[in-house]
Design a protein around this motif. Structure first.
Motif, PDB file in Angstrom:
ATOM      1  N   MET A   1       0.836  -1.200   0.000  1.00  0.00           N
ATOM      2  CA  MET A   1       0.000   0.000   0.000  1.00  0.00           C
ATOM      3  C   MET A   1       0.872   1.253   0.000  1.00  0.00           C
ATOM      4  SD  MET A   1      -3.273  -0.906   0.220  1.00  0.00           S
ATOM      5  CE  MET A   1      -4.133   0.434   1.015  1.00  0.00           C
ATOM      6  N   GLU A   2       0.467   2.257  -0.767  1.00  0.00           N
ATOM      7  CA  GLU A   2       1.227   3.490  -0.803  1.00  0.00           C
ATOM      8  C   GLU A   2       1.030   4.264   0.495  1.00  0.00           C
ATOM      9  OE1 GLU A   2      -0.637   2.373  -3.159  1.00  0.00           O
ATOM     10  OE2 GLU A   2       0.280   2.584  -5.124  1.00  0.00           O
ATOM     11  N   ASN A   3       2.097   4.901   0.969  1.00  0.00           N
ATOM     12  CA  ASN A   3       1.991   5.709   2.172  1.00  0.00           C
ATOM     13  C   ASN A   3       1.556   7.132   1.858  1.00  0.00           C
ATOM     14  OD1 ASN A   3       2.841   3.643   3.926  1.00  0.00           O
ATOM     15  ND2 ASN A   3       4.971   3.965   3.332  1.00  0.00           N
ATOM     16  N   THR A   4       1.775   7.564   0.636  1.00  0.00           N
ATOM     17  CA  THR A   4       1.366   8.903   0.233  1.00  0.00           C
ATOM     18  C   THR A   4       0.091   8.809  -0.605  1.00  0.00           C
ATOM     19  OG1 THR A   4       2.775   8.775  -1.725  1.00  0.00           O
ATOM     20  CG2 THR A   4       3.735   9.744   0.267  1.00  0.00           C
ATOM     21  N   LYS A   5      -0.519   9.950  -0.809  1.00  0.00           N
ATOM     22  CA  LYS A   5      -1.754   9.975  -1.578  1.00  0.00           C
ATOM     23  C   LYS A   5      -1.475   9.585  -3.025  1.00  0.00           C
ATOM     24  CE  LYS A   5      -5.963  12.675  -1.790  1.00  0.00           C
ATOM     25  NZ  LYS A   5      -6.632  13.914  -1.388  1.00  0.00           N
ATOM     26  N   ARG A  98      -7.419  -3.866  -3.495  1.00  0.00           N
ATOM     27  CA  ARG A  98      -6.286  -4.643  -2.997  1.00  0.00           C
ATOM     28  C   ARG A  98      -6.598  -5.335  -1.673  1.00  0.00           C
ATOM     29  NH1 ARG A  98      -2.219   0.318  -3.506  1.00  0.00           N
ATOM     30  NH2 ARG A  98      -4.181   1.298  -2.855  1.00  0.00           N
ATOM     31  N   LYS A  99      -7.724  -4.981  -1.066  1.00  0.00           N
ATOM     32  CA  LYS A  99      -8.127  -5.593   0.201  1.00  0.00           C
ATOM     33  C   LYS A  99      -9.162  -6.690  -0.071  1.00  0.00           C
ATOM     34  CE  LYS A  99      -7.271  -1.506   3.060  1.00  0.00           C
ATOM     35  NZ  LYS A  99      -7.850  -0.539   4.031  1.00  0.00           N
ATOM     36  N   PRO A 100      -9.120  -7.786   0.709  1.00  0.00           N
ATOM     37  CA  PRO A 100     -10.079  -8.886   0.485  1.00  0.00           C
ATOM     38  C   PRO A 100     -11.520  -8.406   0.614  1.00  0.00           C
ATOM     39  CG  PRO A 100      -8.312  -9.569   1.952  1.00  0.00           C
ATOM     40  CD  PRO A 100      -8.154  -8.077   1.783  1.00  0.00           C
ATOM     41  N   PHE A 101     -12.403  -9.027  -0.166  1.00  0.00           N
ATOM     42  CA  PHE A 101     -13.826  -8.690  -0.131  1.00  0.00           C
ATOM     43  C   PHE A 101     -14.545  -9.565   0.888  1.00  0.00           C
ATOM     44  CE2 PHE A 101     -12.326  -8.260  -4.564  1.00  0.00           C
ATOM     45  CZ  PHE A 101     -12.345  -6.881  -4.649  1.00  0.00           C
ATOM     46  N   ALA A 102     -15.427  -8.964   1.654  1.00  0.00           N
ATOM     47  CA  ALA A 102     -16.179  -9.699   2.670  1.00  0.00           C
ATOM     48  C   ALA A 102     -17.488 -10.231   2.092  1.00  0.00           C
ATOM     49  CB  ALA A 102     -16.449  -8.802   3.866  1.00  0.00           C
TER      50      ALA A 102
END
Length: 243
Positions: A1-5, A98-102
Motif C-alpha cells: 500500500m502506498e503511504n502517500t496519496k 487490494r483488500k479482500p472482499f467480505a
C-alpha cells in the motif's frame, strides 16, 4: 500500500474526473453488458460485483436487467452519489480492490480499464487473488482492459478538451511501463494538475498475473461486440476468467 496519496485516490475523487469523461458512450456500455450476460448465460439470480464501479452507471443497468449487484469503488464521493440509486438488490460499498472482499458472488465485472493502477505488480496480482477468493465455485470474472499495443502505437501526445467551459490540457507519454496522462486545467485563476497512470499490461503479462492468482483465461475478446482479439487492431483486451 502506498503511504502517500495516490494519483487515483485524488483524481477519481474530484468532480473534474467526471466532467472530463461525461461524454462516455452509455449506449455502447449497455450493449457490452447485454452481450456479456448473454454470452456468459448468467441466470438472473446470479450476484454480480461491479468492481471499480465509479458512480454506478453499469451497476444500475445490470440491476435493471434483473441481477443482484454490489458496486464497489475506492472513491467515497462516487459511492455517496451512487447510493441514491441503491435498493434491496443494488448495494454500493467503498472498497480498495487490494483488500479482500467480505462477500461471495457469482460474477465479478471489472470494466473499462479499471485495473493496472499500481506501481508494484504484486498489487495487481493481489487484486486478481481477491477476485478469485470472492467468486463462488462456478464463478466467472470479466476483466476489460485497453489493448496496450494499439494504444501505444496510436498515442495522441497532446490534446485540448473542453467540457463545461473547462479547458483540459492533456499530454500523454509512455514512461517506466506506464501509459501516463498529464491533465492541467485552470479554474477561478487556480492552476490544477492531475495525472492518470495505467500500466501497459499486454496479454502475456496478464497470463502471468492470472496464473499467480489461480485464475484461468477461458476466452479472449477484442471489442464490446465480443469479436476475436487481434493484437494490432483490437480496441480492447477482454478476458473471461474462471477459477
Amino acid at each position: 500500500m502506498e503511504n502517500t496519496k495516490t494519483w487515483f485516490s485524488e483524481w477519481f475523487n474530484t468532480r473534474y474526473y467526471h466532467i472530463l469523461y461525461k461524454n462516455r458512450n452509455n449506449d455502447e456500455a449497455k450493449v457490452f453488458m447485454q452481450n456479456l450476460v448473454s454470452f456468459l448465460k448468467l441466470p438472473k439470480d446470479n450476484s454480480i460485483l461491479d468492481l471499480a464501479c465509479g458512480k454506478g452507471r453499469h451497476s444500475i443497468f445490470l440491476n435493471t436487467l434483473g441481477y443482484p449487484v454490489i458496486g464497489a469503488d475506492l472513491s467515497k464521493n462516487s459511492i455517496d452519489y451512487a447510493n441514491q440509486f441503491a435498493n434491496s438488490t443494488l448495494k454500493f460499498i467503498v472498497q480498495d480492490m487490494r483488500k479482500p472482499f467480505a462477500i461471495k458472488v457469482d460474477a465479478v465485472f471489472n470494466m473499462f480499464t479499471s485495473f493496472g493502477y499500481f506501481d508494484d505488480d504484486n498489487d495487481d496480482i493481489k487484486v486478481l487473488q481477491n477476485i478469485e477468493a470472492c467468486l463462488n465455485k462456478n464463478g466467472v470474472a470479466v476483466l476489460d482492459y485497453m489493448n496496450v499495443n494499439k494504444v501505444i502505437k496510436n498515442l495522441v501526445n497532446t490534446e485540448v478538451i473542453t467540457r463545461d467551459e473547462i479547458e483540459f490540457r492533456i499530454k500523454r507519454h509512455v514512461t517506466d511501463g506506464f501509459i501516463t496522462k498529464e491533465i492541467d486545467l485552470t479554474e477561478n485563476n487556480e492552476e490544477l494538475h492531475f495525472q492518470e497512470r495505467v500500466k501497459a499490461i499486454d496479454l502475456e503479462k496478464f497470463r502471468h498475473y492470472t496464473k499467480q492468482a489461480n485464475l484461468k483465461i477461458k476466452h479472449i475478446f477484442g471489442d464490446y461486440h465480443l469479436s476475436d482479439f487481434d493484437i494490432e487492431n483490437s480496441d480492447r483486451l477482454i478476458l473471461i476468467l474462471t477459477k
